[in-house]
Design an enzyme around this catalytic site. Structure first.
Site, PDB file in Angstrom:
ATOM      1  N   LYS A  65       3.436  -3.654  -3.885  1.00  0.00           N
ATOM      2  CA  LYS A  65       3.555  -2.512  -2.981  1.00  0.00           C
ATOM      3  C   LYS A  65       3.318  -2.997  -1.559  1.00  0.00           C
ATOM      4  O   LYS A  65       2.349  -3.705  -1.279  1.00  0.00           O
ATOM      5  CB  LYS A  65       2.557  -1.406  -3.337  1.00  0.00           C
ATOM      6  CG  LYS A  65       2.756  -0.161  -2.480  1.00  0.00           C
ATOM      7  CD  LYS A  65       1.966   1.027  -2.998  1.00  0.00           C
ATOM      8  CE  LYS A  65       0.493   0.901  -2.681  1.00  0.00           C
ATOM      9  NZ  LYS A  65      -0.240   2.178  -2.918  1.00  0.00           N
ATOM     10  N   ARG A 108       0.064   8.168  -5.993  1.00  0.00           N
ATOM     11  CA  ARG A 108      -0.959   7.412  -6.718  1.00  0.00           C
ATOM     12  C   ARG A 108      -2.355   7.651  -6.151  1.00  0.00           C
ATOM     13  O   ARG A 108      -3.333   7.822  -6.887  1.00  0.00           O
ATOM     14  CB  ARG A 108      -0.655   5.912  -6.684  1.00  0.00           C
ATOM     15  CG  ARG A 108      -1.561   5.120  -7.619  1.00  0.00           C
ATOM     16  CD  ARG A 108      -2.023   3.797  -7.026  1.00  0.00           C
ATOM     17  NE  ARG A 108      -2.889   3.969  -5.886  1.00  0.00           N
ATOM     18  CZ  ARG A 108      -4.211   4.177  -5.964  1.00  0.00           C
ATOM     19  NH1 ARG A 108      -4.802   4.304  -7.132  1.00  0.00           N
ATOM     20  NH2 ARG A 108      -4.943   4.299  -4.866  1.00  0.00           N
ATOM     21  N   GLN A 136      -0.218  11.981   3.502  1.00  0.00           N
ATOM     22  CA  GLN A 136      -0.701  11.991   2.127  1.00  0.00           C
ATOM     23  C   GLN A 136      -1.375  13.308   1.739  1.00  0.00           C
ATOM     24  O   GLN A 136      -1.748  13.512   0.580  1.00  0.00           O
ATOM     25  CB  GLN A 136      -1.688  10.840   1.908  1.00  0.00           C
ATOM     26  CG  GLN A 136      -1.058   9.464   2.039  1.00  0.00           C
ATOM     27  CD  GLN A 136      -1.927   8.375   1.442  1.00  0.00           C
ATOM     28  OE1 GLN A 136      -2.667   8.600   0.503  1.00  0.00           O
ATOM     29  NE2 GLN A 136      -1.828   7.181   1.997  1.00  0.00           N
ATOM     30  N   GLY A 223      -9.634   7.794   2.969  1.00  0.00           N
ATOM     31  CA  GLY A 223      -8.980   7.346   4.192  1.00  0.00           C
ATOM     32  C   GLY A 223      -9.470   6.033   4.773  1.00  0.00           C
ATOM     33  O   GLY A 223      -8.691   5.267   5.327  1.00  0.00           O
ATOM     34  N   ALA A 224     -10.772   5.747   4.667  1.00  0.00           N
ATOM     35  CA  ALA A 224     -11.354   4.608   5.391  1.00  0.00           C
ATOM     36  C   ALA A 224     -11.119   3.302   4.643  1.00  0.00           C
ATOM     37  O   ALA A 224     -11.898   2.925   3.772  1.00  0.00           O
ATOM     38  CB  ALA A 224     -12.847   4.840   5.610  1.00  0.00           C
TER      39      ALA A 224
END
Length: 260
Positions: A65, A108, A136, A223-224
């Site tokens: 990916k 995912r 997202q 997020g981090a």
């Protein structure tokens, strides 16, 4: 070679399918059935380039990916997270499919949150909170709604006008789940009393105060992904009963929330 865009994937693979697949893959990973090196990250002048390989002997397949995080993309009408996924035949090395990595990443990542809410969330959960309205966020919201039958989900982000636009879209796309989706101008207002909470931002500082997280809530902070990023108020960790990682090695190498 199959070329699969977002609509192709959505037509055959639901969020509930993704949550079930994530659970199975976490089980296999925990049993040592995947070879998943830490992702390589290149920091560019306009954003970050992430390369994530994996191999499964049992599935006789490898994957790669490529996800690029470009903070300036929304101003150009593009998602801030953009990429592709390659599926590779483990016997011949042929690339068998090229998939929309932007959507696969959102799917995912959200499914991981959905799995966590299903496994760890309060059985009587009624209120959810979503902090962030980026590329997202919609998938994260759907995963939360799949995890529990919520009565209400509160959404908040930095830009209240954008939040209201996102909520209107969410009501149209996810109204069948039956939850009342509400736009909040303040992040603390959104998380106050919530049972399930998802943080999906690119913030460098905590997005809400620990005092507003109710005892017994489940938080998915996704997020981090670098040391310089931070969504969670450090005070949250003092209140946590348990902390779960998808990969301890990855978290201790990358997560700003944990490392800081």
């Amino acid at each position: 070679m199959l070329l699969l865009n977002k609509e192709d994937i959505k037509s055959v693979f639901t969020m509930c399918d993704a949550i079930a697949a994530d659970k199975e893959c976490y089980r296999m990973f925990n049993e040592g059935k995947f070879d998943v090196p830490l992702r390589a990250v290149i920091n560019g002048s306009n954003g970050n380039f992430l390369f994530m390989p994996a191999y499964s002997e049992e599935m006789c397949a490898a994957g790669l990916k490529i996800v690029n995080i470009m903070p300036g993309n929304p101003k150009k009408g593009l998602p801030s997270s953009i990429g592709q996924v390659l599926l590779i035949d483990g016997e011949t090395g042929e690339v068998k499919a090229l998939m929309d990595g932007t959507y696969v990443t959102a799917l995912r990542t959200a499914a991981a949150s959905g799995a966590a809410f299903d496994l760890f969330g309060r059985k009587d959960a009624e209120i959810g909170a979503l902090i962030g309205t980026g590329s997202q966020a919609m998938c994260q919201l759907e995963a939360m709604l799949c995890g529990r039958q919520l009565k209400e989900v509160r959404v908040a982000a930095r830009n209240y006008e954008k939040t209201k636009t996102f909520v209107s879209q969410a009501r149209a796309e996810l109204g069948s789940y039956g939850a009342d989706i509400i736009a909040c101008a303040d992040t603390n207002e959104a998380v106050d009393g919530a049972d399930l909470i998802t943080l999906v931002t690119v913030s460098g500082t905590p997005v809400c105060s620990a005092e507003y997280f109710r005892p017994g809530c489940t938080i998915s902070a996704v997020g981090a992904y670098t040391y310089d990023m931070q969504e969670l108020d450090p005070g949250v960790f003092a209140k946590c009963g348990k902390i779960y990682f998808d990969s301890v090695d990855a978290v201790l190498s990358e997560s700003g929330d944990i490392l800081r």
